[in-house]
Design an enzyme around this catalytic site. Structure first.
Site, PDB file in Angstrom:
ATOM      1  N   LYS A  71      42.370 -74.192 -64.399  1.00 34.22           N
ATOM      2  CA  LYS A  71      41.711 -75.478 -64.819  1.00 34.22           C
ATOM      3  C   LYS A  71      40.571 -75.137 -64.907  1.00 34.22           C
ATOM      4  O   LYS A  71      39.675 -75.550 -63.721  1.00 34.22           O
ATOM      5  CB  LYS A  71      41.689 -77.173 -65.379  1.00 34.22           C
TER       6      LYS A  71
ATOM      7  N   LYS B 295      43.208 -73.176 -68.774  1.00 38.09           N
ATOM      8  CA  LYS B 295      42.960 -73.973 -69.851  1.00 38.09           C
ATOM      9  C   LYS B 295      41.455 -73.675 -69.305  1.00 38.09           C
ATOM     10  O   LYS B 295      40.788 -73.794 -68.511  1.00 38.09           O
ATOM     11  CB  LYS B 295      43.384 -75.119 -69.359  1.00 38.09           C
TER      12      LYS B 295
END
Length: 308
Positions: free
Chosen positions: A179, A232
């Site tokens: 992320k 992400k």
């Protein structure tokens, strides 16, 4: 006419002439079952509340939430997330997969992803205990997957132990393994109302400049027991999705985040691009890069289109 292997005997366009031919030889397909819909729940609403920066997306209703420095409502059985999870599980049972985002940023009064030290830093190891408690609460409420998104070191292992000790050995972990500290989360901050009150999240989310680091994070999460791993955002990190997919023995997910959604919606609203084609093109790109699971705010719309 050539008798060799070059032009004009070799004509790749032959297989691109018609929609039926293109469908026949398509290397990548997106199925409705590949898509996951992120949903926002907010306390105190009488009706769903539109999110200005995310056209068509709303904050849904369900009561009861409080904020403090340790995010107490995150694992409160009567907290907003647990009530909503229980509602969903009672409604759909095992017909749908219910995945619960697991973090503290939406529940703390300071907006950071964990407990803070006296100096205002995120305390990694103290936060793990809170994540473990939240995971158990979400599993108790009916989540089939918990998805830790805080990027704390050791979070998957702490959650796995807690779930197993609580009798939830069948609840899986979808780890937000790579992320990134991205600018594309902007509209989400409005939707989730969880922006940091000070500072940023660069101390625990990954540097956008780094790729090898993502592979290390994935390897660590796999060693700790992750059942799925996630990258992400998606579009700015297609290369990361590809590299993770090449090494991962478990399914790879990618999150098409709020900024990616908002850019296409805004450009389409101005007539600058074909909205429907852009949506499907981006989903196909994410799938082509190697993601078997795509979290997208267009999940319901795209699934209907694909099924039709």
């Amino acid at each position: 006419m050539s008798t060799g292997t070059g032009f004009p005997v070799v004509r790749p366009r032959r297989l691109r002439r018609t929609p039926a031919l293109r469908a026949l030889v398509a290397e990548t397909t997106v199925r409705p079952g590949d898509l996951v819909l992120p949903v926002f729940i907010k306390e105190g609403l009488a009706e769903p509340q539109p999110i200005g920066s995310m056209p068509g997306v709303v904050q849904h209703t369900r009561d009861s939430l409080r904020k403090d420095g340790r995010g107490s409502a995150a694992d409160d059985p009567a907290g907003i997330s647990q009530l909503a999870l229980a509602d969903l599980r009672a409604e759909v049972g095992d017909q749908c997969v219910i995945m619960a985002d697991l973090c503290l940023c939406e529940y703390t009064d300071h907006g950071h992803c964990g407990l803070l030290t006296a100096d205002g830093d995120v305390a990694n190891d103290a936060t793990l205990a809170r994540y473990a408690a939240v995971a158990v609460a979400q599993a108790d409420a009916g989540a089939q997957l918990v998805a830790p998104s805080g990027m704390m070191d050791g979070q998957v292992a702490a959650i796995r132990v807690a779930l197993d000790d609580a009798g939830h050995g069948d609840v899986g972990i979808c780890a937000y393994s790579a992320k990134y500290a991205s600018a594309f989360y902007g509209p989400f901050r409005e939707a989730a109302e969880g922006a940091p009150k000070f500072g940023d999240r660069a101390s625990h989310q990954q540097d956008p400049a780094n790729a090898v680091e993502a592979l290390r994070e994935v390897a660590l999460d796999l060693d700790e027991g992750a059942d799925l791993v996630m990258v992400k955002p998606a579009l700015a990190y297609l290369d990361i999705i590809r590299r993770v997919a090449e090494i991962s023995p478990v399914p790879v997910a990618a999150y098409q985040v709020s900024g990616e959604f908002a850019m296409i919606e805004a450009a389409a609203a101005n007539g600058w691009l074909d909205r429907d084609r852009a949506i499907m093109e981006t989903l196909t790109a994410i799938r082509r890069a190697g993601a078997g699971i795509i979290l997208t705010y267009w999940a319901t719309e795209a699934a209907r289109r694909l099924a039709g």
